[in-house]
Structure formats: C-alpha cells, structure tokens
Motif scaffolding. Structure first.
Motif, mmCIF file in Angstrom:
data_model
loop_
_atom_site.group_PDB
_atom_site.id
_atom_site.type_symbol
_atom_site.label_atom_id
_atom_site.label_comp_id
_atom_site.label_asym_id
_atom_site.label_seq_id
_atom_site.Cartn_x
_atom_site.Cartn_y
_atom_site.Cartn_z
ATOM 1 N N GLY A 192 30.798 9.895 -12.323
ATOM 2 C CA GLY A 192 29.998 10.575 -12.397
ATOM 3 C C GLY A 192 28.706 10.032 -13.222
ATOM 4 N N HIS A 193 27.284 11.042 -13.356
ATOM 5 C CA HIS A 193 26.060 10.242 -14.455
ATOM 6 C C HIS A 193 26.324 10.609 -16.125
ATOM 7 C CE1 HIS A 193 23.349 7.684 -11.089
ATOM 8 N NE2 HIS A 193 23.946 8.716 -11.136
ATOM 9 N N ASP A 194 26.749 11.706 -16.029
ATOM 10 C CA ASP A 194 26.396 12.721 -17.454
ATOM 11 C C ASP A 194 27.681 12.501 -17.756
ATOM 12 O OD1 ASP A 194 24.718 13.364 -16.167
ATOM 13 O OD2 ASP A 194 25.254 15.563 -15.775
ATOM 14 N N ASP A 337 37.656 16.421 -7.140
ATOM 15 C CA ASP A 337 37.028 17.582 -7.801
ATOM 16 C C ASP A 337 36.047 18.059 -8.430
ATOM 17 O OD1 ASP A 337 37.297 16.392 -10.281
ATOM 18 O OD2 ASP A 337 38.873 18.553 -11.113
ATOM 19 N N GLY A 338 35.274 16.403 -8.545
ATOM 20 C CA GLY A 338 33.634 16.653 -8.583
ATOM 21 C C GLY A 338 33.337 16.265 -7.763
ATOM 22 N N LEU A 339 33.663 17.084 -6.046
ATOM 23 C CA LEU A 339 32.895 17.004 -4.819
ATOM 24 C C LEU A 339 32.340 18.719 -4.809
ATOM 25 C CD1 LEU A 339 31.839 16.249 -2.147
ATOM 26 C CD2 LEU A 339 33.835 16.572 -1.267
ATOM 27 N N VAL A 340 33.555 19.204 -5.366
ATOM 28 C CA VAL A 340 33.099 20.695 -5.152
ATOM 29 C C VAL A 340 32.785 21.241 -6.471
ATOM 30 C CG1 VAL A 340 34.600 20.919 -3.202
ATOM 31 C CG2 VAL A 340 35.724 20.731 -5.532
ATOM 32 N N GLU A 341 33.156 21.096 -7.624
ATOM 33 C CA GLU A 341 33.056 21.855 -8.772
ATOM 34 C C GLU A 341 31.802 21.256 -9.800
ATOM 35 O OE1 GLU A 341 37.226 22.175 -11.376
ATOM 36 O OE2 GLU A 341 35.365 20.587 -11.548
ATOM 37 N N ARG A 342 30.789 22.605 -9.553
ATOM 38 C CA ARG A 342 29.823 22.896 -10.321
ATOM 39 C C ARG A 342 29.788 23.903 -11.763
ATOM 40 N NH1 ARG A 342 29.910 19.793 -7.406
ATOM 41 N NH2 ARG A 342 28.615 19.008 -5.464
ATOM 42 N N ALA A 372 25.764 14.306 2.013
ATOM 43 C CA ALA A 372 24.121 14.822 2.101
ATOM 44 C C ALA A 372 24.301 16.435 1.436
ATOM 45 C CB ALA A 372 24.177 14.792 3.594
ATOM 46 N N ASN A 373 25.417 16.871 1.878
ATOM 47 C CA ASN A 373 24.847 18.366 1.631
ATOM 48 C C ASN A 373 25.279 18.755 0.432
ATOM 49 O OD1 ASN A 373 23.857 19.703 4.465
ATOM 50 N ND2 ASN A 373 25.013 17.794 5.369
ATOM 51 N N LEU A 374 26.271 18.281 -0.354
ATOM 52 C CA LEU A 374 27.153 18.917 -1.347
ATOM 53 C C LEU A 374 26.689 17.561 -2.661
ATOM 54 C CD1 LEU A 374 28.654 20.114 0.802
ATOM 55 C CD2 LEU A 374 31.181 20.277 -0.746
ATOM 56 N N VAL A 375 26.421 16.671 -2.406
ATOM 57 C CA VAL A 375 26.246 15.572 -3.846
ATOM 58 C C VAL A 375 24.724 15.339 -4.186
ATOM 59 C CG1 VAL A 375 26.462 13.690 -4.421
ATOM 60 C CG2 VAL A 375 27.841 14.390 -3.163
ATOM 61 N N ASP A 376 24.222 15.968 -5.474
ATOM 62 C CA ASP A 376 22.455 16.085 -5.836
ATOM 63 C C ASP A 376 22.705 14.198 -6.332
ATOM 64 O OD1 ASP A 376 23.914 15.824 -8.062
ATOM 65 O OD2 ASP A 376 23.595 17.649 -8.418
ATOM 66 N N THR A 380 27.721 14.939 -11.878
ATOM 67 C CA THR A 380 28.241 15.339 -13.118
ATOM 68 C C THR A 380 29.566 14.773 -13.742
ATOM 69 O OG1 THR A 380 29.104 17.587 -12.656
ATOM 70 C CG2 THR A 380 26.874 17.217 -13.905
ATOM 71 N N ASP A 381 30.398 14.575 -12.919
ATOM 72 C CA ASP A 381 32.016 13.810 -12.680
ATOM 73 C C ASP A 381 31.987 12.643 -11.068
ATOM 74 O OD1 ASP A 381 34.152 13.255 -13.445
ATOM 75 O OD2 ASP A 381 34.277 15.776 -12.468
ATOM 76 N N ASP A 382 32.977 11.728 -11.310
ATOM 77 C CA ASP A 382 33.157 11.163 -10.395
ATOM 78 C C ASP A 382 33.323 11.927 -8.734
ATOM 79 O OD1 ASP A 382 33.155 9.692 -12.914
ATOM 80 O OD2 ASP A 382 34.732 8.411 -11.646
#
Length: 397
Positions: A192-194, A337-342, A372-376, A380-382
């Motif tokens: 994660g970056h943030d 959960d970093g894959l699906v939580e926003r 490609a479809n779920l991650v920018d 924000t998280d791992d």
C-alpha cells in the motif's frame, strides 16, 4: 528601536532559524546536521549533539554532532553520560553552569529531552568550553530545536521501517510458486502507498503426504512490526501443517500461538489443503474474506463458507473445515481485503466487482485481469492475490 524591541527581534530571528520551513525539504540526516549547526551558532556553544535512546542496549547513542573536529558521531563523551541519563529519567531540561571533569574540555552544559508521544526517545545536548549560564530562553530555544529534531528522526525512522518491512515482506513471500501436478497457480503482492507495508502474505507448499497447502493471510496493522509478526505466523503455520491433516486444527494451533506470544496482534487467514488428486479443497477461514470460485459455463461466485474468529481473538468456539468440490478447469481466487475495500463505500461493492471480473482460465490470466480491473496506481492498503486452477484431467497445462 528600544533595547527590549531589539531583544524581541533577536528572539524572533533565533526561533525562525530553528523552525525554518526550508529544513523540511532536507532528508533526516541533513536536517539534523543543519539544525545542530544553527543551534551551535545561535547559542554560541562549542558542541551540539543528538543522542537517541536504544531500548534494547539501554544506552544513549550519538546520531548527529556539530562542533567536534572530526564531525564523527556514534560514541559518547563521559562528561555527557550522567546528564543525559538524568534527562531520560526526569523528562525535564537541565542546565549546568559549571562542569569540573578531566575527561572533557566542556565547562557548561544544557540538555533537553526528545519527546515522541510523551515518550523520551533521545536527548539534545549542547556544551561550551567556557563557563556560562544558559538562560530560560536558551533552554526554550533548545527544546524547540529538540522537537524539530524528533520530527526529523521519526520521519527518517518511518522511512527505514517501511523499507525494512518491504524487504522482509518480499523475502518471506515465495519467489516463485512451486510446480505442482494437477493445478496451475499465480500470485500477486502489492504494498500500500498511503498506509504503508503491512502483514499481508501468501504461501504455497507441498507436504510429504502429497497434499498441497495453500495460505493467504493478513496481520492487523502496518509497518515493520506487522511484517515481523507475519513472518512468525508463516513459519509456525508451516510447522503445524506438517503435523496436522486438518486446516481447522492448524489454525487452532496458530490461534493459540498468537494469543500467547503475540497477544497484542490479530490476524486473518485462509488455509486450504488439496489432496494429491486435487479434486477437492479442504478449507478453513479465520476471520478472512471468503474466496471466489469460477467454473466453466457458470458465473463466478463468492463461496458462502463458515467464517471463524480471527487469529488472536480468542473465544471457545471450535474452528471448522469445509470440503469443496474442485472440478476440472475451475479456478479458486483467494485475496486480502485491500483488493476489495475502498474508502467511503461498502465492501459489498468491491466484492461485486471482484465476482464480475473473474472468469475461468489460466491462473496467470486471472491474476492479471483482476489486478487490472480492481487496482489503481496507488492502492491505499496492501494487496495479496492468489489464484489456483484445477487442470483438466490428463492435460499438461
């Protein structure tokens, strides 16, 4: 301009030199060096030193110095030791007008604590080779510099911790997944970056019985400490997997381990075992998001499985193992959960996106499509992602 106005103007210039915004543009080491040089000039002292408290060695070690001929740091002058220890003990500034020591040329000393969240993390000290008295204003300025030094040190330490956590994280993740009969697998890990590096991990290993162990987990928290705990859990789970043929029992032992040795931490985990013919999946969840499954000619689904309490949570309920069919060409997708939580949206929306994205196919293709479809560009998280596809009976790939 009156004398009092001149004094006020001089005080303002002294304070501005310490809180100068341009210092923020420097790295931690450069900032400390420049800050100590300014403190030495402003207070007209001969030496200025920052010492940081090493809690393991229980010593104060020099990390920056200004005014010493060789400019070196890392050692301690006996003339400072008693004063520094007093600062750590009392958490209060100290000024000594007369020092009589054969071990040092310093005759006057002043020191203030470096405080981070009310904890003493070090000491900022200055010394003069001629006897002098430090005024209350001098000590106030020194404390202001100490606060600035603490911010720089904490920022530098946070950078080092992040780099160390990322290095540890990557060293513990499998460099490549094993080649195993009956399945093909692919995985991704993205820090994660943030928030920073956390305790996400995945693991795949072949047991002596021929069964395949598959793990994905997430230690609560971020930074080096979470990564260290993750490494311990990974090693412990591998050891328990050698002894226990049931995923629920493995997680029960791991729960007991974390509650005893890491009582301040929680973790979620998915542990699955596949028999040598790979036609079934024995799976247990410890507070972890349910995996998704996609089979040919059927829409992808999030598996409705019993979810037991996270590792470290406690509670007397026995853990459960679910046995699932794993037909040819079916793909199982495990994730953290970093894959699906926003932020600002229900997690169900992220789960819906995941389900809509997954289609049966080679594991590498599945992982590429999901990322490609779920991650920018700046998650924000791992994120940890693991896909396992059952190969068609008799197929080579």
């Amino acid at each position: 301009m009156t004398a009092s106005e001149l004094d006020a103007d001089e005080r303002l210039r002294r304070m501005e030199a310490v809180v100068d915004v341009s210092l923020s543009e420097m790295g931690a080491d450069q900032l400390l060096a420049e800050l100590l040089d300014r403190v030495r000039r402003i207070l007209r002292v001969d030496v200025a030193v920052v010492l940081h408290l090493d809690p393991h060695a229980r010593q104060l070690m020099e990390t920056a110095v200004s005014g010493r001929p060789d400019g070196s740091a890392g050692h301690r002058d006996p003339a400072w030791s008693g004063l520094a220890a007093r600062i750590v003990r009392d958490r209060l500034p100290v000024a000594v007008a007369g020092v009589d020591s054969a071990a040092s040329d310093l005759r006057s000393l002043a020191a203030v604590p470096l405080l981070a969240n009310a904890d003493v993390v070090g000491v900022l000290q200055v010394g003069s080779c001629r006897p002098r008295r430090f005024s209350a204003e001098d000590v106030q300025l020194l404390q202001l510099a100490a606060d600035r030094a603490t911010q720089a040190s904490q920022a530098g330490q946070a950078h080092l911790d992040r780099a160390a956590a990322l290095a540890l994280q990557r060293s513990l993740l499998p460099p490549q997944l094993p080649e195993v009969s009956g399945v093909d697998m692919a995985a991704r890990y993205l820090p994660g970056h943030d928030i920073g590096v956390g305790g996400d991990w995945y693991d795949v290993f072949l047991l002596p019985s021929g069964w395949l162990g598959v793990v994905i987990g997430d230690v609560a928290g971020h930074g080096l400490r979470a990564a260290v705990v993750m490494g311990r859990l990974r090693s412990a789970l591998r050891a328990y997997a050698l002894e226990c043929p049931d995923p629920a029992e493995v997680l029960t032992r791991l729960d007991r381990k974390i509650r005893h040795f890491e009582p301040e931490h929680l973790a979620t985990a998915l542990y699955a075992m596949l028999p040598p013919d790979r036609n079934r999946i024995h799976l247990s969840l410890a507070g972890h998001p349910p995996p998704a499954r996609a089979a040919p000619d059927r829409p992808a689904e999030l598996l409705d499985l019993p979810v037991d309490h996270p590792l470290g949570f406690g509670g007397g309920h026995p853990r459960r193992t679910t046995v699932l069919d794993f037909p040819d060409d079916t793909v199982l997708v495990c994730y953290t959960d970093g894959l699906v939580e926003r932020r600002g949206e229900p997690i169900d929306e992220g789960l819906h996106r995941l389900r809509a994205t997954i289609e049966p196919g080679p594991a590498e293709t599945v992982c590429t499509t999901v990322m490609a479809n779920l991650v920018d560009d700046r998650p924000t998280d791992d994120i940890a992602l693991l896909a396992i596809r059952r190969r068609s009976t008799g197929a080579a790939a």
